[in-house]
Design a protein around this motif. Sequence first.
Motif, mmCIF file in Angstrom:
data_model
loop_
_atom_site.group_PDB
_atom_site.id
_atom_site.type_symbol
_atom_site.label_atom_id
_atom_site.label_comp_id
_atom_site.label_asym_id
_atom_site.label_seq_id
_atom_site.Cartn_x
_atom_site.Cartn_y
_atom_site.Cartn_z
ATOM 1 N N ILE B 26 20.064 -22.105 48.192
ATOM 2 C CA ILE B 26 21.352 -21.780 48.182
ATOM 3 C C ILE B 26 21.812 -20.955 46.588
ATOM 4 C CG2 ILE B 26 24.041 -22.451 48.005
ATOM 5 C CD1 ILE B 26 23.031 -24.463 50.299
ATOM 6 N N LYS B 34 28.579 -18.666 48.797
ATOM 7 C CA LYS B 34 28.424 -19.702 48.109
ATOM 8 C C LYS B 34 27.660 -20.790 48.925
ATOM 9 C CE LYS B 34 31.087 -18.474 44.259
ATOM 10 N NZ LYS B 34 30.585 -16.933 44.148
ATOM 11 N N ILE B 36 28.511 -21.996 51.742
ATOM 12 C CA ILE B 36 29.522 -22.703 52.404
ATOM 13 C C ILE B 36 29.564 -22.258 53.741
ATOM 14 C CG2 ILE B 36 31.893 -23.876 52.331
ATOM 15 C CD1 ILE B 36 31.837 -23.413 49.221
ATOM 16 N N TYR B 37 28.891 -23.034 54.818
ATOM 17 C CA TYR B 37 29.082 -22.268 56.053
ATOM 18 C C TYR B 37 29.662 -23.497 57.101
ATOM 19 C CZ TYR B 37 25.441 -19.421 54.224
ATOM 20 O OH TYR B 37 24.674 -18.231 53.296
ATOM 21 N N THR B 38 30.304 -22.979 57.951
ATOM 22 C CA THR B 38 30.842 -23.588 59.179
ATOM 23 C C THR B 38 30.505 -23.063 60.455
ATOM 24 O OG1 THR B 38 32.893 -24.284 60.326
ATOM 25 C CG2 THR B 38 32.969 -22.469 58.425
ATOM 26 N N VAL B 40 32.034 -22.367 63.083
ATOM 27 C CA VAL B 40 32.803 -21.621 63.857
ATOM 28 C C VAL B 40 33.291 -20.476 63.176
ATOM 29 C CG1 VAL B 40 33.965 -23.523 64.935
ATOM 30 C CG2 VAL B 40 34.764 -22.699 62.847
ATOM 31 N N GLY B 41 32.275 -20.391 61.668
ATOM 32 C CA GLY B 41 32.849 -19.039 61.071
ATOM 33 C C GLY B 41 31.662 -17.825 61.503
ATOM 34 N N TYR B 43 29.314 -14.949 59.223
ATOM 35 C CA TYR B 43 28.892 -14.612 57.813
ATOM 36 C C TYR B 43 27.840 -13.344 57.995
ATOM 37 C CZ TYR B 43 30.582 -19.261 57.425
ATOM 38 O OH TYR B 43 31.694 -20.246 57.694
ATOM 39 N N TYR B 111 32.656 -15.743 71.880
ATOM 40 C CA TYR B 111 32.746 -15.039 70.450
ATOM 41 C C TYR B 111 32.633 -13.605 70.547
ATOM 42 C CZ TYR B 111 31.311 -19.821 69.129
ATOM 43 O OH TYR B 111 31.078 -21.288 68.972
#
Lengths: 708, 179
Positions: B26, B34, B36-38, B40-41, B43, B111
Motif C-alpha cells: 500500500i 490511500k 482504504i477500501y470497503t 461496498v465502494g 475504486y 451494482y
Amino acid sequence: MKEIDLLKKKIAREKSARKAAERILEERALQLYESNEKLRKLNIELEIKVEKRAKQLIKSEEKYRGIIENMELGLLEVDNDQMIIKAYKWFCDMTGYREDELIGKNAQTVFLSKTRHHTIISQEQTKRIKGQAGVYEIQIKHKQGHLIWVMISGCPVYDADGNVCGSMGIHYDITRQKKLQKALLEAKKVAENAQKAEQLFLAKMSHEIRTPLNAIIGMTHLLNATKPSEEQKDYLKILRDSSGILKLLISDILDFSKIQAGELEVQKSEFNLSILISRLLKAVQSQIDGKDIKVKSNIDPNLKNLIIGDELLLNQILINLLSNAVKFTKKGSIILNVVISSQSESEISVEFQICDTGRGIEKGKTDLIFQKFKQVSSTDKDKYNGTGLGLAITKQLVELQNGTIELTSKKNKGSTFSVFLNYEKGGLQTDEDDLIPNKYLEQKFNKQKILVVEDNYMNRKYILTLLSKWNLDYEVAVDGMEAIAITKTKKFDLIFMDISMPILNGYEATKKIRKISNPNQETTIIALSASAFVTKKEKAISIGMTDFLCKPFDPQSLFRLLVQYLNPQIENISSENKPQSNIFPLPINAQQIELLYGDNWSMAFEMFNIFLKNSLPSFEKFKRLADSENFVAVKNLAHKLAPNLAMVGLMKTQDRLLNLESMAHQPTDKEGIRKLIDEIINDLQLAKPIVEKCLIALQEQSKLTQTT
Amino acid sequence: MKGIVFTEFLEMVENQHGYELVDTIIEESDLPSKGIYTAVGTYPHQEMVQLLMSLSSKTSTPVPNLLRSFGHYLFNTFLKSYPGFFESAPTGFHFLESIENHIHVEVKKLYPDAQLPNFETQRLDHNTLEMIYKSDRHMSDFALGLIEKTMEHYQETANIEVQGDPSNRSSVTFIIKKV
C-alpha cells in the motif's frame, strides 16, 4: 514496537474504511428511500389513472349499451349449442319474454316453429363455427304465439383463447316490411290481372262490336243495291259513313292497344309495291266522295324489284296518311310519291311522300299531331271525325319498322308527310293486272260450290246474299260439327269458316276437315274472324286454313278472295313462276301451256302458228257482226274461237269470250256486248306481239330439243 | 472496480504473508484511496494493477500467477457468500455456462455500475466446453483460477487449454476438456 505501529495503521485504515462504508451505505439508504418514495407516488398516479380509465370504460359501455338498447335492434347471445347466454332488453321487448325466462334455454326450441327456418339456422351455425358472419331472414315466435319476421345479422363470439364460443345475433323486426312486400306483390298481381283483363276485354270488344257492325255495313251495301229512293239513298249514305267511322274508330283503338302491348310484330314477306300503291289509290278515290280532288301517284322508275317487308303495316301507314289527307283537303290534289332514295344489291331505301293541298298546319304544331288523342285545333273534333289516334298509330307503325316519319306543312297551303323505310330487295316485278273489276257486284261466277260456316244469322245472310248475286252455289253450316258432317258428303270449291262458334269452333273444325278422309281435305278454307289480332291470323294459317278475312268486311274484299281462289289459272300466274314462264310472259298463262303440251315444244309451236295465221284474223269479224246486230253469229263465233284462245294460254280473254257467248245468247245489253268486244280486241292487240315472240322462242326451243 | 475485489485481495495477502506486506504494497503504491477500501465502494482499476505489480516485486512472483491464485482464493469467498448460484447448477459446465446470462445479470442488478467481463460459451462436444473471455481489464488469469476452482468444487477433473494472442490479453479462449 514495529508490530504495534503496523496494527495501529491497520486499525486506522479499517476505521477510515468503515466510515467510508457507512457514508456509502447512508447514501445508498437515502437513495433507496427516495426510490421508494418515487415508487409510492408512481403507484398512486397509476391507481388514479386506472380508476379514471375504468370510469371511462364504464361510461363508454353505458353509452354503447344505451345506443344498442335504443336502436330497435334486439341482441341475443348464444353459445355453440344455441343456449341463450344473454338477451338484451330490446330483444326481450320484441319477443315478449323477460331475460331470466330465456337464459339457459335453447334459442331454436323457444323461437322457431317452421322446419325451413331450422335448416337456415343450422346452415348459419356451421358458418359461425368457421368464424363467418351472415345476414338472413326468418320468422320467430313471440311469447304470445304470433310470428314476427326478423332480419338477423349474426357474428361469431370468441373466448379468451380465440376459439368460437358462441354467436351474437342482432335481430331487426321486419314484419312491417314483409307485409308491405306481400301487399306490393299482390298489388302487382292485381295490376297484371287487370292488364290481362283489359286485353281480354279488347279482344271481346273487338269481336262483339265487329260482328254486328259487319252486318250493318254489309246490309247497307245490299240495301243500296235494291234501288232505293233518293231519300233512302241519303239515309243509307249516312248509315254507311257512320258505320265506316265506327269501324275505323274500333280499329284505331285496337291497333293502338296492340302496339302498346307490344303485340304487333313486323311480318316480312315479298310483295309488289306498285300493285299495293295502285290498290291504295283506288281505295282513296272511293273516299273522296264528290270533293274536287285529284288523286295520283308517281312511282320511281328505278323500282324494278319486289320488296321484302311488312305489306300490311305499310298498307295501313299509307291508308292512314292518305285518309288523313282526304279528310283535311277540300279541293286540289293528293299525290303519293314513291322515291327510291338509295338501293344496293340487297337493300332498298324508300321514301313515301304524301302531299296534299289541304289546310295545312301552323309551324310549331307539327310535333303535336303525332301525339295521341290530339287534334291541332280544339274545334276540329266537331268538323273532322276521328279518335285522334290515327297519326300517333302511324308514327308507331313506322317506328316499329325502324323507319322515320316527318311532316312539312304550310298553313292553308298543304302538308307533306314523308315516311322513310328500309326494305330488303326481292325478285324482279312482273306485270300483274289488278284482278278486281270495278263493278264487282255485277260479276258472275260459274256456279262453284261454297260452304259457309257461320253461326251468326245476320252475317250468314250477308254473305249468302252476296254469293247468290255472284252466281255461286252455297250450303250452310251453323257450327263446326255441322261443317264436318257436310264436308264428308260433298266436294266444295271453297269454304268460309267463322272462328268463334258454339259446339265446335273454326280452328277445330278445320283441323278435323284437314285430317279425316273427306272430299274437302284440300279445299280452300278462309277464316272469318272479328278479331284483328295478328296472332289469330297466324294461328289460322298454321292450323291449315288458307287465308283470313277480318270482319267487318265489304263485298269487295270478299269478291277479291273469291276471284283469287276460284280462278286457279289466274291465281297460278302470279304464284308460280316456273322456269318456262319466261318464254311465256303475261298475259299468257304458262301453266295452261305446260298442261297442254308438257315438253312437246314442237306441238306448241304448231298450235301457236295456227292461232296467229288462222284464228286471230277471225276476231275481226266480231265488230262487223255486232254492228249488223247478228248476235247469233257473234254467239257462234265466240263459241268456236274460245278453245283456240285456251290453246295459246290467253285464259282471261277466253273468259271474256265465254262471257260474250252467254251475253249474245240473249242480247239485251247490246252496248255491253260491243264494249266487251272492244275489250277482247284490245286484249288481242296487246297479246299478238307476245304470242309472236313466243312462237320464235318455241321454234328455238323445239330445234334445241331435237338436236339433243 | 468493486471494493470487494480489493478487500479480498488484501485479505489474501495478509493471510498468506502477514499485514506487514499489505502495509508495504500500500505504502509503495501511490494510491489515491490511500489503501482504504470497503466492500461496498468502487475504486479505480489502476489501483489494483499497482497493488499487483508491487506484490509481484516483493514476492518475486509473476502477476499471472498472483492473479490465478487470487482466483482460487476468491472462489471460496464466492462459494460462502452466494451458495445459491452453485446449488442451482448441477455440473461445472452448467455453472460456467450460467455466469454470463444468470450470475452477471444478478450482479448488475445489485451494482449497476459494475464493469464485468464478457463470457461466450459453447459445447464443442459432450466433454468439452469452449469459453471465451473478453475484458479490457486483461485479467484472464484471474478467470482461469476461478474456472479451475469451479471444476474442483464439482469434483470434476479437466484439462484447461488457454488459447489466444499473448500480446492481446483482452480476448482469451479456454478449452475445458473433462477427463
